[in-house]
Design a protein around this motif. Structure first.
Motif, mmCIF file in Angstrom:
data_model
loop_
_atom_site.group_PDB
_atom_site.id
_atom_site.type_symbol
_atom_site.label_atom_id
_atom_site.label_comp_id
_atom_site.label_asym_id
_atom_site.label_seq_id
_atom_site.Cartn_x
_atom_site.Cartn_y
_atom_site.Cartn_z
ATOM 1 N N LEU A 1 7.548 11.102 3.708
ATOM 2 C CA LEU A 1 8.246 9.760 2.109
ATOM 3 C C LEU A 1 8.317 11.125 1.310
ATOM 4 N N THR A 2 9.654 9.534 0.172
ATOM 5 C CA THR A 2 9.972 10.596 -0.873
ATOM 6 C C THR A 2 8.848 10.188 -1.456
ATOM 7 N N GLU B 1 0.885 -11.071 -7.279
ATOM 8 C CA GLU B 1 1.275 -10.204 -6.367
ATOM 9 C C GLU B 1 3.224 -10.329 -6.784
ATOM 10 N N LEU B 2 3.478 -11.841 -7.126
ATOM 11 C CA LEU B 2 5.190 -11.861 -7.100
ATOM 12 C C LEU B 2 5.377 -11.315 -7.907
ATOM 13 N N ASN B 3 4.864 -10.980 -9.391
ATOM 14 C CA ASN B 3 4.681 -10.351 -10.743
ATOM 15 C C ASN B 3 5.259 -9.026 -9.329
ATOM 16 N N PHE B 4 4.382 -7.869 -9.549
ATOM 17 C CA PHE B 4 4.031 -6.587 -8.918
ATOM 18 C C PHE B 4 5.233 -6.215 -7.421
ATOM 19 N N LEU B 5 5.614 -7.449 -6.808
ATOM 20 C CA LEU B 5 6.448 -7.236 -6.135
ATOM 21 C C LEU B 5 7.936 -7.538 -6.822
ATOM 22 N N LEU B 6 8.073 -8.124 -7.758
ATOM 23 C CA LEU B 6 9.485 -8.086 -8.976
ATOM 24 C C LEU B 6 9.992 -7.037 -9.223
ATOM 25 N N ARG B 7 8.964 -6.936 -9.837
ATOM 26 C CA ARG B 7 8.366 -5.788 -10.926
ATOM 27 C C ARG B 7 8.692 -4.327 -10.702
ATOM 28 N N PHE B 8 8.014 -3.429 -9.678
ATOM 29 C CA PHE B 8 7.189 -2.862 -9.059
ATOM 30 C C PHE B 8 8.099 -1.653 -10.112
ATOM 31 N N THR B 9 7.853 -1.394 -11.267
ATOM 32 C CA THR B 9 7.744 -0.195 -12.351
ATOM 33 C C THR B 9 6.724 0.713 -11.913
ATOM 34 N N ILE B 10 7.614 1.902 -11.630
ATOM 35 C CA ILE B 10 7.076 2.869 -11.368
ATOM 36 C C ILE B 10 7.278 4.046 -13.001
ATOM 37 N N GLU B 11 5.635 4.259 -13.590
ATOM 38 C CA GLU B 11 6.004 5.748 -15.290
ATOM 39 C C GLU B 11 5.516 6.487 -14.345
ATOM 40 N N HIS B 12 4.775 6.980 -13.446
ATOM 41 C CA HIS B 12 4.891 8.612 -13.331
ATOM 42 C C HIS B 12 4.980 9.336 -11.303
ATOM 43 N N THR B 13 6.211 9.824 -11.305
ATOM 44 C CA THR B 13 6.067 9.900 -10.053
ATOM 45 C C THR B 13 4.959 11.039 -9.582
ATOM 46 N N TYR B 14 4.789 11.166 -8.416
ATOM 47 C CA TYR B 14 3.935 11.929 -7.624
ATOM 48 C C TYR B 14 4.626 12.365 -6.187
ATOM 49 N N LYS B 15 4.008 14.134 -5.681
ATOM 50 C CA LYS B 15 4.878 14.328 -5.146
ATOM 51 C C LYS B 15 4.624 13.673 -3.134
ATOM 52 N N SER C 1 5.107 7.889 -5.289
ATOM 53 C CA SER C 1 4.780 6.967 -6.528
ATOM 54 C C SER C 1 4.366 5.604 -6.773
ATOM 55 N N ALA C 2 4.413 5.025 -5.542
ATOM 56 C CA ALA C 2 5.060 3.389 -5.747
ATOM 57 C C ALA C 2 3.544 3.341 -4.910
ATOM 58 N N ILE C 3 3.636 3.866 -4.160
ATOM 59 C CA ILE C 3 1.768 4.045 -3.257
ATOM 60 C C ILE C 3 0.558 4.281 -4.025
ATOM 61 N N ALA C 4 0.865 5.089 -4.658
ATOM 62 C CA ALA C 4 0.042 5.207 -5.695
ATOM 63 C C ALA C 4 -0.542 4.098 -6.963
ATOM 64 N N LEU C 5 0.526 3.945 -7.065
ATOM 65 C CA LEU C 5 0.196 2.096 -8.395
ATOM 66 C C LEU C 5 0.107 1.445 -7.495
ATOM 67 N N MET C 6 -0.272 1.128 -6.373
ATOM 68 C CA MET C 6 -0.195 -0.402 -5.906
ATOM 69 C C MET C 6 -1.801 -0.131 -6.037
ATOM 70 N N ASP C 7 -2.529 -1.055 -7.055
ATOM 71 C CA ASP C 7 -3.828 -1.085 -6.776
ATOM 72 C C ASP C 7 -4.457 -2.290 -5.744
ATOM 73 N N GLU C 8 -3.885 -2.833 -5.808
ATOM 74 C CA GLU C 8 -4.495 -4.330 -4.477
ATOM 75 C C GLU C 8 -4.487 -3.266 -3.388
ATOM 76 N N PHE C 9 -3.496 -2.332 -3.065
ATOM 77 C CA PHE C 9 -3.726 -1.886 -1.862
ATOM 78 C C PHE C 9 -4.475 -0.502 -2.186
ATOM 79 N N ARG C 10 -5.828 -0.776 -2.183
ATOM 80 C CA ARG C 10 -6.594 0.443 -2.230
ATOM 81 C C ARG C 10 -6.597 1.126 -0.706
#
Length: 781
Positions: free
Chosen positions: A91-92, A71-85, A97-106
């Motif tokens: 929401l921007t 979780e700490l790694n995820f919070l600090l990195r927050f890498t967004i590779e692909h963007t989704y409308k 895109s960040a929400i779509a990336l978050m596996d821990e918060f399906r």
């Protein structure tokens, strides 16, 4: 040291009183944390203090298993590779895109879509970090809530992190305490100087002089020596230290960072005079913090032996406007025989100073470059104002604006667009209507009537609206943007502070080398082949300006691809042990681990603010665009201007091709822009003359497609995309100048050195509004 020993002794006693070993450890952990905070944290600026406290909190919680490393790694990195409308308007694209990336918060994305009204209320709230999350998400741990908040409202992360530290460590860590110099003086000694770390707008000399007056250490009594270093003052400083040590005087050495070569001597002198000196002898030192670790010049010995004090500069319009007035007194207001004019312009000048200095916090949208505007500029301008009013029967508005904007403040300014901004401020604040009453310096803040000195301070307290970018002429979005950038930089620093093996190994079961090898292999696998320039050139015998641009772009892309492939293959061999590991390879490895673009690539690439994953996807898109263009060398129907290494060359090619066609002189032409109402997909072929371009974004305002003019930005819509723009060349004497805003185009949000061109955009409002709002077009956001 006394305070340290006292607290430490109490902590030991508490620890020994605990029955269980865990109680002893937690008491000692708390004690050590607090000491470190007292002796390190108090000598840091607020942002650095928060980073220090957050890092301490994360490490304590990791040890006690309260948070997971993943979780700490995820919070600090927050890498967004692909963007989704985003399917919801509040929401921007980045947030979705960040929400779509978050596996821990399906399921979070489904819940937001399903209960859009409740989530919109939460997202739009002024302080979402203090509100409860909707639905069952409110039961998440406070750390998981941090992760969600970073996705949904990144601009509030600084406040959220401060609340998190307070919750986990206690309020004593985050409460802003103004340091009392008298208390620090009690802890000082002849061997312990007091070291002031300078910040803009803060003058420690006044505090030292005030304390000296109470204790009878003044310049008049001969017991106070004030030396401002530089200009050969080192000899004077040495004599003052010698005399003060013998007779028990105070010495203040200002700006010691200006005399780098003498600092070694100063370190020895401080140590020498600390022995067997008069007990009243004290040394005060001041220096500016270094902009980067490499430029740090203060010897470690001086810093270690000193009590370090930081006073944050005043923040916000209210504090800074008061601070500007504090440089004067009632006598200043009574100086001029033309009292009404002098007072009105004087107050307007103070407001102008506060605006130009306060805009710096908004980054490139405030000023393209950072300038050291200071109190000296303001005081000299007030003197000039007095002299000019005494010497002229009418107020010489134009002369005053020129002297203030081009000479005093303008003397710092090196960028033409910043010069325009300074000039516009003065045109707005310094004109005859200032003397007519009902003149607004900002929305909701009228210029004050004729008052005395204390009356002006009272007027500011009672009449100035709450802190808002609008007071500086900016849109409220500027605050969101500034806080988001602040938050991103904060997390970037926190990530770099983590132990690398810990982050790599415990999260994924891989070593640093294995993680880097995975990233390296993925990039090499997707990296396209270089363009065959000879083959492309054979496709067309006609060398039009457009085809030349295409060749140049392919050549530059080849150089970049070659460097990426070469450096990655070398690193691969180094990781296998088949090649000696060099400094260059280590730098590339570090960048790949932290999701940063290696410097060796950046030097050959285009300006970009993306992380490595986004940057590489952007590179692949640029290659695809060039692939399409090189198929038959026919100009694409709509050109992606953002995809060029050198967008200026393409815009110049438009002028060259039309100059040849119409037999016009190139030096008497200019570009004109018509903003269409269409998107890229609506065009099947290029125009007969000029070109259609897309890929631009507007910052500071938005484009009203229906009205065809610049309009006020919508809240939280920071950089709305522009429709397709039709660009063509015309003779310069035919260009429209009425109701036009000359809008600078930049490659990235960094602005400044990334300037590309100027587009003339239609506006119903006067251009000054957009100048003060920092409106610009950007090729990438």
């Amino acid at each position: 040291r006394l305070a340290f020993n006292t607290v430490f002794r109490k902590a030991i006693e508490r620890a020994e009183a605990s029955d269980d070993i865990q109680g002893r450890i937690s008491n000692l952990t708390e004690a050590i944390t607090y000491f470190t905070f007292l002796y390190v944290g108090q000598g840091l600026f607020e942002r650095d203090k928060l980073i220090f406290l957050a890092q301490t909190t994360f490490q304590i919680l990791l040890r006690s298993k309260e948070i997971e490393l993943t979780e700490l790694n995820f919070l600090l990195r927050f890498t967004i590779e692909h963007t989704y409308k985003s399917p919801v308007d509040f929401l921007t694209t980045q947030s979705w895109s960040a929400i779509a990336l978050m596996d821990e918060f399906r399921g979070l994305d489904r819940d937001i879509e399903g209960s859009a009204k409740r989530w919109k209320k939460w997202v739009d709230s002024e302080c979402p970090e203090k509100e409860k999350f909707p639905q069952e998400w409110k039961s998440k741990t406070s750390f998981q809530k941090l992760i969600m908040l970073r996705a949904l409202r990144p601009d509030r992360m600084t406040y959220a992190l401060r609340n998190f530290v307070e919750e986990k460590l206690g309020s004593k860590y985050v409460d802003g305490t103004r340091i009392d110099l008298a208390k620090s003086y009690e802890e000082s000694s002849p061997a312990t100087p007091i070291f002031f770390i300078l910040s803009p707008g803060v003058d420690p000399l006044k505090d030292v002089e005030a304390l000296g007056k109470k204790l009878d250490f003044t310049i008049d009594s001969g017991k106070f020596h004030n030396i401002s270093l530089g200009q050969g003052q080192e000899v004077v400083a040495e004599e003052a230290l010698k005399k003060a040590a013998r007779h028990g005087h105070w010495v203040i050495l200002q700006n010691i960072h200006l005399v780098v070569k003498w600092l070694g001597t100063l370190e020895k002198l401080l140590e020498e005079h600390s022995r067997e000196s008069h007990p009243d002898y004290r040394v005060f030192i001041s220096a500016e913090p270094a902009p980067s670790p490499e430029e740090h010049v203060i010897p470690q010995g001086i810093l270690e032996n000193s009590l370090k004090i930081i006073n944050e500069p005043p923040t916000g319009m209210l504090a800074n406007l008061h601070a500007a007035l504090y440089n004067f007194d009632q006598d200043t207001l009574e100086l001029c025989t033309r009292e009404q004019e002098f007072k009105s312009i004087f107050f307007s000048l103070c407001y102008f100073h506060t605006c130009v200095a306060g805009r710096l916090k908004f980054g490139p949208q405030g000023w393209n470059r950072r300038y050291p505007f200071n109190v000296g500029d303001l005081t000299i301008c007030v003197n000039v104002l007095y002299n000019y009013l005494e010497a002229n029967s009418k107020v010489p508005w134009e002369d005053l604006r020129y002297l203030f904007g081009e000479i005093m403040y303008g003397g710092h300014i090196t960028d033409d667009w910043d010069r325009r901004l300074c000039r516009t401020y003065l045109e707005e604040f310094m004109n005859p209507s200032l003397l007519e009453g009902d003149f607004a310096l900002a929305p909701g803040f009228l210029a004050p009537p004729n008052l005395d000195y204390s009356g002006y301070h009272k007027y500011i307290d009672e009449m100035l609206p709450l802190e808002n970018p609008v007071l500086y002429g900016l849109h409220p979005n500027a605050e969101i943007d500034f806080l988001t950038v602040l938050s991103e930089n904060l997390f970037k620093t926190l990530l770099e502070m983590q132990p690398r093996n810990l982050l790599a190994g415990e999260v994924s079961g891989q070593s640093v080398e294995e993680k880097v090898k995975n990233v390296l292999d993925e990039i090499l696998e997707k990296l396209p082949e270089e363009f065959n320039i000879a083959e492309i050139m054979q496709k067309s015998t006609i060398r039009s300006p457009y085809t030349l641009v295409c060749f140049q772009e392919c050549e530059r892309m080849n150089i970049l691809i070659q460097e990426i492939r070469k450096s990655l293959k070398q690193l691969d061999l180094g990781l296998k042990g088949e090649l000696t590991f060099s400094v260059t390879m280590e730098a590339v490895q570090s960048s790949l681990f932290y999701d940063l673009v290696p410097d060796a690539w950046t030097k050959l690439a285009y300006p970009s603010t993306y992380s490595l994953a986004q940057w590489f996807n952007d590179l692949l898109m640029r290659c695809r665009e060039l692939d399409i263009w090189t198929q038959d060398l026919v100009l694409p129907a709509v050109v992606w201007l953002s995809g060029f290494f050198n967008p200026q060359s393409f815009l110049t090619a438009i002028m060259q091709s039309m100059a040849r066609k119409n037999n016009w002189s190139l030096d008497k032409m200019c570009l004109t822009t018509d903003i269409t109402k269409k998107s890229r997909e609506d065009y099947g072929h290029p125009p007969r003359e000029g070109a259609y371009i897309f890929g631009l974004f507007m910052e500071g305002a938005r484009w009203d497609i229906q009205a065809g003019v610049i309009a006020e930005a919508r809240l939280k819509e920071l950089t709305p995309a522009m429709p397709v723009i039709f660009v063509r060349a015309i003779p310069a004497d035919r260009q429209e100048t009425k109701n036009i805003y000359k809008c600078p185009v930049y490659k990235t949000k960094i602005r400044g050195p990334t300037y590309v061109w100027t587009f003339n955009l239609k506006s119903k409002e006067k251009p000054a509004k957009w100048v003060l709002a920092g409106v610009a077009l950007l090729l990438a956001v």
